[in-house]
Enzyme design. Structure first.
Site, PDB file in Angstrom:
ATOM      1  N   ASN A   1       0.870  -1.178   0.000  1.00 56.93           N
ATOM      2  CA  ASN A   1       0.000   0.000   0.000  1.00 56.93           C
ATOM      3  C   ASN A   1       0.903   1.222   0.000  1.00 56.93           C
ATOM      4  OD1 ASN A   1      -2.005  -1.883   0.343  1.00 56.93           O
ATOM      5  ND2 ASN A   1      -2.696  -1.136   2.343  1.00 56.93           N
TER       6      ASN A   1
ATOM      7  N   GLU B   1      -2.836  -0.949  -2.737  1.00 51.58           N
ATOM      8  CA  GLU B   1      -3.515   0.345  -2.572  1.00 51.58           C
ATOM      9  C   GLU B   1      -2.630   1.454  -3.107  1.00 51.58           C
ATOM     10  OE1 GLU B   1      -4.915   1.512   1.337  1.00 51.58           O
ATOM     11  OE2 GLU B   1      -5.720  -0.490   1.715  1.00 51.58           O
TER      12      GLU B   1
HETATM   13  C1  FCB Z   1      -4.812   3.091   3.988  1.00 52.22           C
HETATM   14  C2  FCB Z   1      -5.935   2.209   4.469  1.00 52.22           C
HETATM   15  C3  FCB Z   1      -7.235   2.429   3.726  1.00 52.22           C
HETATM   16  C4  FCB Z   1      -7.477   3.898   3.439  1.00 52.22           C
HETATM   17  C5  FCB Z   1      -6.266   4.511   2.785  1.00 52.22           C
HETATM   18  C6  FCB Z   1      -6.436   5.950   2.414  1.00 52.22           C
HETATM   19  O1  FCB Z   1      -3.885   3.256   5.011  1.00 52.22           O
HETATM   20  O2  FCB Z   1      -5.590   0.858   4.332  1.00 52.22           O
HETATM   21  O3  FCB Z   1      -8.271   1.864   4.486  1.00 52.22           O
HETATM   22  O4  FCB Z   1      -7.833   4.540   4.590  1.00 52.22           O
HETATM   23  O5  FCB Z   1      -5.162   4.384   3.626  1.00 52.22           O
END
Ligand code: FCB
Length: 451
Positions: free
Chosen positions: A295, A354
Site C-alpha cells: 500500500n 492500494e
Molecule cells: C490506507 C488504508 C485504507 C485507506 C487509505 C487511504 O492506510 O488501508 O483503508 O484509509 O489508507
C-alpha cells in the site's frame, strides 16, 4: 510478457480496493455485532465532525450496483475485506450464516462479472467482543483469528484464490494501541508491542488455515503500509534517524514475515517494554508468502528528534513539493520501494494493493465529477510500476484506493478517494472522470508521457 497493446502483461490484475467498515454500513443488520470501529466512532471527539460508518456508502444493500460499476470500468480484480463481527459476532463460536452469506453472494457476483476476488480478512474492524477479551494485545486473539480465517476460507475457498490476511497491521497495532488515533484508541506502548506481535503471528496461523481449507490453489499474502523513507539532511544523526523510522514503520512487519526476525536495533530499544515473543513464534511468522501487498501513498522524510520516545526520529514536511489533502505526492517513491523490496526481500510476487489520492470532489453544473488531479496522481504512479516491471521486478497487479468515496477513518467523509463519487445523502453514485480514465488505461495502457 508485456502485451503490445497496453504495455502490461495480459494477466495483470487491474482493480480497486475497499474495506468493509468504510463502505458497507448496515452495522446492526443480519446479526452483525459491533466492531471496535463502531464503539470508537460513537465516542464523541474521536472522528472529524463526529461521523461514523453506520451507513457509509450503503454497499451492503447496493453491492450489485457497485459491482456493475467495477465491471463497467473494465476491472478484472476487486479487493474487499470481510467484517469479522458479521461472520462471528462474538469473534469466535457460532458462525452467523447471514453475515457469511453476504460475502458468499459478493464472491459469486464478482465471478459472474469476470472479476477475480481478492479477500482481505482483517481491515481493522475487530469484533468488539474480542477487544473486550483483551483484543490484539492478548495472545488468545491469535487463535480466535485463526478460527475466523478457517470459517471464511472453508466457505469461500472453493472460489477464492487470492487472500490477504491483514491490511496494514502497523495501524491496527501501533495506530490502535499506541498512537490512539485509531480504534480502540489506546495509548499504551506495551499493549502496542504485544498487539503487533500477535497480529504477525495471527497472519501466519491464518495463512496456514487458508491453505488447509482452500479447495483450489490458494495464494496468500498480506498488505503492508510502506513508504520510501529518506533522511531530512545528509547529517549522520538524520541518516541514523531515518534508518530507525524505516525499521519501525516498514521493517517491523516486513522483517519478521520475510526473514523471521525483528530489526535488531529497534528490538533493543523496545526491550525495556518486555517481549511478547514465545519460543517458535518467529519461525511460524516466517511462513512463506505467495505475494507481498504494497500500500503506497507517499514518502517519509525524517530527522533526528530527541523528543520522540523510543525512536528519536520524527517526520518532517518537505518545504517544496506537491501535496494532496493528506500527504506529499511523490511518485518515484513507488519505484524506489518496489525496487528495494525486490532486492532486499525477494518476494515471489509484488502487488500494489492500494494507491490513490483524496480530493474534495463535487459534481459540477452538468453533474460531472472532474478529478484531473487524481488522474495525474494515478498515471504517474502507474508509470513507476511500469518502470519497475521494465527492470524485471514482478508486479502482478495494481489496485486503486478506492472504488467508492467512503468513510476515511478518523477523517470521516471529508476525504474522497473514490473513482466513483458517492452523494452520501442520496447514495447516488457518479463515476468520476478518473473512472473513465482507468477504463481506458486498462484497455489501452498508459498514454504517452504519463511519467
Ligand atoms: C490506507 C488504508 C485504507 C485507506 C487509505 C487511504 O492506510 O488501508 O483503508 O484509509 O489508507
Amino acid at each position: 510478457m508485456a502485451s503490445p497493446s497496453t504495455g502490461f502483461p495480459s494477466d495483470f490484475f487491474w482493480g480497486c480496493a475497499t474495506s468493509a467498515y468504510q463502505i458497507e454500513g448496515a452495522v446492526a443488520e443480519d446479526g452483525r455485532a459491533p466492531s471496535i470501529w463502531d464503539t470508537f466512532t460513537h465516542t464523541p471527539g474521536t472522528i472529524a465532525a463526529n461521523e461514523n460508518g453506520d451507513v457509509a456508502a450503503d454497499h451492503y444493500h447496493r453491492w450489485q450496483e457497485d459491482l456493475d460499476l467495477l465491471q463497467a470500468m473494465g476491472a478484472n480484480a476487486y479487493r474487499f475485506s470481510i467484517s469479522w463481527p458479521r461472520v462471528l459476532p462474538q469473534g469466535k463460536g457460532k458462525v452467523n450464516a447471514a453475515g457469511l452469506g453476504f460475502y458468499d453472494r459478493l464472491v459469486d457476483g464478482l465471478l459472474a462479472r469476470g472479476i477475480t476476488p481478492f479477500v482481505t480478512l482483517f481491515h481493522w474492524d475487530l469484533a468488539q467482543a474480542v477487544q473486550d477479551r483483551g483484543g490484539w494485545p492478548a495472545r488468545a486473539t491469535v487463535a480466535e483469528f485463526e478460527e475466523y480465517a478457517r470459517a471464511v476460507a472453508h466457505r469461500l475457498g472453493d472460489r477464492v484464490t487470492w487472500w490477504i490476511t491483514h491490511n496494514e497491521p502497523f495501524f491496527s497495532g501501533v495506530g490502535g494501541y499506541f498512537l490512539g488515533n485509531f480504534a480502540p484508541g489506546l495509548v499504551d506502548p506495551v499493549a502496542a508491542l504485544h498487539a503487533s506481535h500477535h497480529l504477525l503471528l495471527s497472519h501466519a496461523r491464518a495463512a496456514r488455515a487458508i491453505r488447509d481449507e482452500a479447495r483450489g490453489p490458494a495464494k496468500v499474502g498480506l498488505a503492508l503500509s510502506l513508504s520510501a523513507v529518506q533522511p531530512a539532511s545528509s547529517s549522520e544523526a538524520d541518516v541514523q534517524a531515518a534508518g530507525r523510522f524505516d525499521a519501525f514503520t516498514n521493517r517491523w512487519f516486513l522483517d519478521p514475515v520475510m526473514r523471521g526476525e525483528y530489526p535488531a536495533e529497534l528490538a533493543q530499544r523496545f526491550a525495556p517494554l518486555g517481549t511478547p515473543i514465545e519460543p517458535g513464534d518467529m519461525q511460524e511468522i516466517h511462513e512463506p508468502l505467495d505475494f507481498l501487498g504494497v500500500n503506497y501513498y507517499s514518502r517519509s522524510i525524517v530527522r533526528h528528534d530527541d523528543a520522540t520516545p523510543f525512536l528519536e526520529a520524527a517526520q518532517v514536511k518537505p518545504e517544496h513539493g506537491e501535496f494532496s489533502l493528506m500527504w506529499e505526492v511523490y511518485p518515484p517513491g513507488l519505484f524506489e520501494l518496489l525496487d528495494r523490496l525486490w532486492r532486499d526481500y525477494h518476494p515471489p510476487l509484488l502487488l500494489v494493493t492500494e494507491n490513490g489520492m483524496p480530493l474534495a470532489d463535487a459534481p459540477d453544473g452538468r453533474g460531472h465529477v472532474e478529478d484531473g488531479e487524481r488522474i495525474s496522481y494515478l498515471a504517474r504512479h502507474l508509470a513507476q510500476v511500469q518502470r519497475a516491471m521494465a527492470r524485471g521486478i514482478r508486479v502482478g497487479g495494481y489496485f486503486v484506493w478506492s472504488l467508492l468515496d467512503n468513510f476515511e477513518w478518523a477523517l470521516g467523509y471529508s476525504m474522497r478517494f473514490g473513482l466513483v463519487y458517492v452523494d452520501f445523502a442520496s447514495q447516488k453514485r457518479i463515476p468520476k472522470s478518473s473512472a473513465e480514465w482507468f477504463h481506458r488505461v486498462i484497455q489501452h495502457g498508459l498514454p504517452q508521457g504519463a511519467s
